[in-house]
Design a protein around this motif. Structure first.
Motif, PDB file in Angstrom:
ATOM      1  N   VAL A  25       0.859  -1.183   0.000  1.00 39.57           N
ATOM      2  CA  VAL A  25       0.000   0.000   0.000  1.00 39.57           C
ATOM      3  C   VAL A  25       0.892   1.228   0.000  1.00 39.57           C
ATOM      4  O   VAL A  25       1.793   1.356   0.837  1.00 39.57           O
ATOM      5  CB  VAL A  25      -0.945   0.036   1.213  1.00 39.57           C
ATOM      6  N   VAL A  26       0.649   2.137  -0.948  1.00 36.43           N
ATOM      7  CA  VAL A  26       1.394   3.390  -1.035  1.00 36.43           C
ATOM      8  C   VAL A  26       0.482   4.521  -0.566  1.00 36.43           C
ATOM      9  O   VAL A  26      -0.623   4.689  -1.088  1.00 36.43           O
ATOM     10  CB  VAL A  26       1.890   3.645  -2.469  1.00 36.43           C
TER      11      VAL A  26
ATOM     12  N   VAL B 117      -1.749   0.241 -16.081  1.00 38.26           N
ATOM     13  CA  VAL B 117      -2.834   0.715 -15.224  1.00 38.26           C
ATOM     14  C   VAL B 117      -2.313   0.938 -13.802  1.00 38.26           C
ATOM     15  O   VAL B 117      -2.546   1.991 -13.198  1.00 38.26           O
ATOM     16  CB  VAL B 117      -4.008  -0.284 -15.222  1.00 38.26           C
ATOM     17  N   ALA B 118      -1.601  -0.047 -13.242  1.00 35.08           N
ATOM     18  CA  ALA B 118      -1.055   0.112 -11.897  1.00 35.08           C
ATOM     19  C   ALA B 118      -0.118   1.302 -11.829  1.00 35.08           C
ATOM     20  O   ALA B 118      -0.137   2.080 -10.857  1.00 35.08           O
ATOM     21  CB  ALA B 118      -0.333  -1.166 -11.474  1.00 35.08           C
ATOM     22  N   HIS B 119       0.699   1.468 -12.841  1.00 33.23           N
ATOM     23  CA  HIS B 119       1.648   2.578 -12.888  1.00 33.23           C
ATOM     24  C   HIS B 119       0.906   3.914 -12.857  1.00 33.23           C
ATOM     25  O   HIS B 119       1.240   4.822 -12.077  1.00 33.23           O
ATOM     26  CB  HIS B 119       2.493   2.460 -14.160  1.00 33.23           C
ATOM     27  N   ALA B 120      -0.112   4.052 -13.688  1.00 34.54           N
ATOM     28  CA  ALA B 120      -0.859   5.305 -13.744  1.00 34.54           C
ATOM     29  C   ALA B 120      -1.599   5.587 -12.444  1.00 34.54           C
ATOM     30  O   ALA B 120      -1.631   6.725 -11.964  1.00 34.54           O
ATOM     31  CB  ALA B 120      -1.844   5.265 -14.922  1.00 34.54           C
TER      32      ALA B 120
ATOM     33  N   LEU C 230      -0.881   4.513  -9.389  1.00 30.16           N
ATOM     34  CA  LEU C 230       0.063   4.863  -8.332  1.00 30.16           C
ATOM     35  C   LEU C 230       0.469   6.334  -8.417  1.00 30.16           C
ATOM     36  O   LEU C 230       0.667   6.992  -7.397  1.00 30.16           O
ATOM     37  CB  LEU C 230       1.306   3.982  -8.427  1.00 30.16           C
ATOM     38  N   HIS C 231       0.585   6.843  -9.615  1.00 34.44           N
ATOM     39  CA  HIS C 231       1.024   8.229  -9.782  1.00 34.44           C
ATOM     40  C   HIS C 231      -0.105   9.238  -9.593  1.00 34.44           C
ATOM     41  O   HIS C 231       0.157  10.377  -9.176  1.00 34.44           O
ATOM     42  CB  HIS C 231       1.638   8.414 -11.172  1.00 34.44           C
ATOM     43  N   HIS C 232      -1.335   8.859  -9.880  1.00 40.66           N
ATOM     44  CA  HIS C 232      -2.379   9.876  -9.969  1.00 40.66           C
ATOM     45  C   HIS C 232      -3.574   9.674  -9.039  1.00 40.66           C
ATOM     46  O   HIS C 232      -4.405  10.576  -8.928  1.00 40.66           O
ATOM     47  CB  HIS C 232      -2.893   9.951 -11.412  1.00 40.66           C
TER      48      HIS C 232
END
Length: 300
Positions: A147-148, A282-285, A287-289
Motif C-alpha cells: 500500500v502506497v 494501469v497500476a503505474h498510472a 500509483l502516480h495519480h
C-alpha cells in the motif's frame, strides 16, 4: 465468524504476523506509519516499523548486534514509534533496522508479513515527483501486497466509504478481488468494482463517430462480464455492498473513482525475470495519480 476474524485466521487458523511500514523520517513515511497502524488495529495484529539503509564497509555487509545500529537509524525508528504509540495507544509496535539497500531491505523484511505500507516519496529524490523510486520499485517487486500512502493534505483520500478495485472483467484475478473485499469488510465500506474497457480496434480503423447503439451494446456486454467476475466474492461477503462500475478507459476510471475513497486496489502480475518493468500501465498510472492510498496486489 466475523469478517475480521475470517481475515486474520484465514490461513489455517494462524494469525497474520504483522503489518509492516517502512519509515525514513519523511512526512510521507510518517503518514504511511499512521495508516499502517490503523490497518494493524483493524486486523488485530502488531505493527512493525522498519528503517532500511545501505551500509558500505570493507567487506562487511551487516553489523552483528543491534547495538551497532547507527544512531541516526535509531532516532528515525524511535521518533516514528513514538508518534504512532501516541496516536494509537494500546497497539503493539515493534521496530527493526535493516542494513541493506532500501528496496531490497523492505521487500525482504515484508516477505514474512501480510502487508507492506510505504509513503509515496521518501527523503531523497525530487520534490515534484508524486511517487518515489523506492515505493515504485517495492510495489513492483514485493511478494506481498504493497500500500502506497500519500502525505495528508497533498492528494486527499483515505477515509471514504468505498474500497475501489480495478477489475479486468475478461481476466479477473481472484487474489485482487479477495483483497479488496476483505479490506472493505474490515472497514464496513462498500466495494466499487471498476472495469475499464476500450472500443475494439476496428472502430479506430473505420474512422468517424461510433454509433451510440453499438457503444451501448458493447457496454452492456462488459457489464455482464463484470457481474460474473465479482459474483464469487459477493457470495463470500453478503454483508458488503457492491457497486459495479463500467467505464471507458481503465486507468482514468480508477483515478476518477479514487476521489474520497478509502483505498484503491490494483493488481500486478508476478514476474520471474529480474529486469525490466514489472508494473502494468494501469497500476503505474494509478500509483502516480490516484487521490487515495493505493494497494498493489501481486497475482498469478
Amino acid at each position: 465468524m466475523s469478517e475480521r476474524s475470517a481475515y486474520v485466521n484465514e490461513s489455517g487458523g494462524h494469525p497474520v504476523p504483522a503489518v509492516l511500514a517502512g519509515v525514513d523520517g519523511s512526512p510521507q513515511s510518517t503518514a504511511a506509519a499512521h495508516w499502517a497502524a490503523g490497518e494493524a488495529r483493524l486486523r488485530g495484529v502488531p505493527l512493525r516499523l522498519v528503517h532500511a539503509w545501505p551500509w558500505l564497509t570493507d567487506g562487511e555487509s551487516a553489523f552483528a548486534e543491534p547495538d551497532d545500529l547507527p544512531a541516526a537509524a535509531q532516532r528515525v525508528l524511535a521518533a516514528a514509534a513514538g508518534e504512532v504509540r501516541e496516536r494509537h495507544p494500546g497497539l503493539e509496535v515493534r521496530t527493526d533496522g535493516v542494513l541493506d539497500a532500501p528496496v531490497d531491505g523492505l521487500v525482504a523484511a515484508a516477505a514474512d508479513t501480510d502487508l507492506l505500507v510505504l509513503g509515496s516519496r521518501g527523503r531523497g529524490g525530487f520534490t515534484g515527483l508524486l511517487l518515489g523510486s523506492v515505493s515504485m520499485a517495492a510495489a513492483a517487486r514485493s511478494s506481498v501486497p504493497v500500500v502506497v500512502v500519500r502525505e495528508p493534505g497533498t492528494a486527499g483520500g483515505g477515509d471514504g466509504p468505498e474500497v475501489v478495485v480495478g477489475v479486468d472483467a475478461q481476466d479477473p484475478q481472484d487474489e485482487v478481488l479477495a483483497f479488496a473485499f476483505r479490506e472493505a469488510a474490515l472497514r464496513g465500506a462498500r466495494v466499487r468494482a471498476v472495469h475499464g474497457w476500450d472500443l475494439p480496434p476496428v472502430f479506430g480503423y473505420a474512422g468517424g463517430a461510433v454509433p451510440a447503439t453499438e457503444i451501448a451494446q458493447l457496454e452492456a456486454l462488459e457489464a455482464k462480464l463484470l457481474s460474473l467476475a465479482v459474483a464469487a466474492e459477493r457470495e463470500r461477503h453478503p454483508g458488503t455492498a457492491v457497486v459495479e462500475d463500467v467505464r471507458l478507459g481503465a486507468a482514468r476510471g480508477l483515478v476518477d473513482a479514487s476521489a474520497g475513497a478509502a483505498l484503491v486496489v490494483v493488481g500486478r502480475r508476478h514476474r520471474s525475470i529480474e529486469f525490466g518493468p514489472r508494473l502494468g500501465r494501469v497500476a503505474h498510472a494509478v500509483l502516480h495519480h490516484a487521490q487515495a492510498p493505493v494497494a498493489v496486489v501481486p497475482h498469478g
